[in-house]
Design a protein around this motif. Sequence first.
Motif, PDB file in Angstrom:
ATOM      1  N   PHE A  14      -1.323  -4.100  -6.202  1.00 23.86           N
ATOM      2  CA  PHE A  14      -0.079  -3.659  -5.575  1.00 23.86           C
ATOM      3  C   PHE A  14       1.054  -4.602  -5.937  1.00 23.86           C
ATOM      4  N   LYS A  72       4.511   1.054   0.785  1.00 29.00           N
ATOM      5  CA  LYS A  72       3.518   1.941   1.376  1.00 29.00           C
ATOM      6  C   LYS A  72       4.041   2.419   2.728  1.00 29.00           C
ATOM      7  N   GLU A  77      -1.446  -1.243   5.378  1.00 26.22           N
ATOM      8  CA  GLU A  77      -2.258  -0.939   4.199  1.00 26.22           C
ATOM      9  C   GLU A  77      -2.344  -2.165   3.290  1.00 26.22           C
ATOM     10  N   TYR A  78      -1.235  -2.915   3.161  1.00 26.82           N
ATOM     11  CA  TYR A  78      -1.241  -4.152   2.377  1.00 26.82           C
ATOM     12  C   TYR A  78      -2.175  -5.171   3.017  1.00 26.82           C
TER      13      TYR A  78
END
Length: 140
Positions: A14, A72, A77-78
């Motif tokens: 990411f 996101k 989510e990270y």
Amino acid sequence: MEFWMKNDTSGISFQFPVIPEEYQLDSEVNVDTYNVQNVGEISASGRRKLKTIPLTGFFPCQRYSFCVCEPKEDPYEYIAILEKWHEDVDAVRLIITETPVNRLFTIVKLSYGEKPGNRDVYYSMELQEYRQVKEFVPTL
């Protein structure tokens, strides 16, 4: 300048949507000191220690004008990705474009939370260089 994290094994990666305010790559060497009779203290340098880099910033819950990419939908989510890498002690590649930083690290410390007023998730992590023993074993 862009900040990326990637797991070379799983291919999961990411880009940080908000660039950390700063980065500092720390490098040290081992130095032992000895007290020698009739001479005094002397030092003996050793090899270098593992490089470290602390990173702090936040993962946004919405698109801000200063975001360098589309974030996101859920900032957690990270965190889920980082927690997995941290708990599995996976080596992850940190890439900071336009710099020489493109190397493997392990996440040795990870903290995160929210501040009142928004749903952004603030993080602090400490990365330590990942070096395998096979890099230093001579081949026969």
